[in-house]
Design a protein around this motif. Sequence first.
Motif, PDB file in Angstrom:
ATOM      1  N   TRP A 182      -6.183   9.491 -29.607  1.00  0.00           N
ATOM      2  CA  TRP A 182      -5.570   9.960 -30.847  1.00  0.00           C
ATOM      3  C   TRP A 182      -4.109  10.364 -30.647  1.00  0.00           C
ATOM      4  N   HIS A 227     -16.883   4.597 -33.459  1.00  0.00           N
ATOM      5  CA  HIS A 227     -16.274   5.728 -32.753  1.00  0.00           C
ATOM      6  C   HIS A 227     -17.296   6.633 -32.072  1.00  0.00           C
ATOM      7  N   ILE A 239      -1.739   7.503 -31.395  1.00  0.00           N
ATOM      8  CA  ILE A 239      -1.944   6.676 -32.585  1.00  0.00           C
ATOM      9  C   ILE A 239      -0.643   6.335 -33.296  1.00  0.00           C
ATOM     10  N   THR A 278     -11.035   5.445 -33.374  1.00  0.00           N
ATOM     11  CA  THR A 278     -10.463   6.585 -32.659  1.00  0.00           C
ATOM     12  C   THR A 278     -11.267   7.857 -32.923  1.00  0.00           C
ATOM     13  N   ASP A 328     -10.893   1.307 -37.384  1.00  0.00           N
ATOM     14  CA  ASP A 328     -10.470   2.471 -36.603  1.00  0.00           C
ATOM     15  C   ASP A 328     -11.653   3.044 -35.844  1.00  0.00           C
TER      16      ASP A 328
END
Length: 214
Positions: free
Chosen positions: A68, A129, A71, A94, A92
């Motif tokens: 993160w 994630h 990013i 993350t 995404d």
Amino acid sequence: MRIGILGTGVMASALAEGWTRRGHHVLVGGRSQERARAIAARLGDAVEAVDPAQVGKQSDVVVIAVAWEGIDQVLDLAGAGQGSLAGLAVIDCTNAVDYADGLLKLPSGSAVEHIAERAVGSKVVKALHLFAGASWLAPTPTGQPKRTVAMCGDDEAALAIAAELVRDLGGVPAVIGGLEHARQLEDVAGFVMRLVAAGHNPVTALPSVDRSQD
């Protein structure tokens, strides 16, 4: 598909390997071109190391797999603010979680909504994630159910692409709603981390539902 991955860490490498096993071509670009080249060298001709600015231009779908803290930098390198990812499904995976307390680092909103704001015109989906990248390279144990991959997003076409890629990894896609559910979904990562830190298996912390009785 031609899958672009922004990121060069363990998650990016594992996803690249998993998808190339299913015949996809993967383009890897991130903050470290040296690491991108190392991934490509290890995985062979199906993986190509490219400049981050080329990822959106040469891919059918883009996956963001970066810590993160990096990013904004990787989105800048990719030209996301100038529309380089416009029109693309952007997945995404993350985790904007503080590993010390398991809480999200964002005071409001969600990580994927932040990415949606920075990646102008993209069609973002939150997915992948909750499982460590390397886990996707191991087959599902005999007799065990496939991994359920909860995801959310506002664009049906982007969700369909994400679902296809999840199935190619051996998972089962489960759409829980639009991006208004993103923070709820991201909070689960912190919940899982805290259980693991306390020495418990997160699987046993959730009720088992027998859908055969429905």
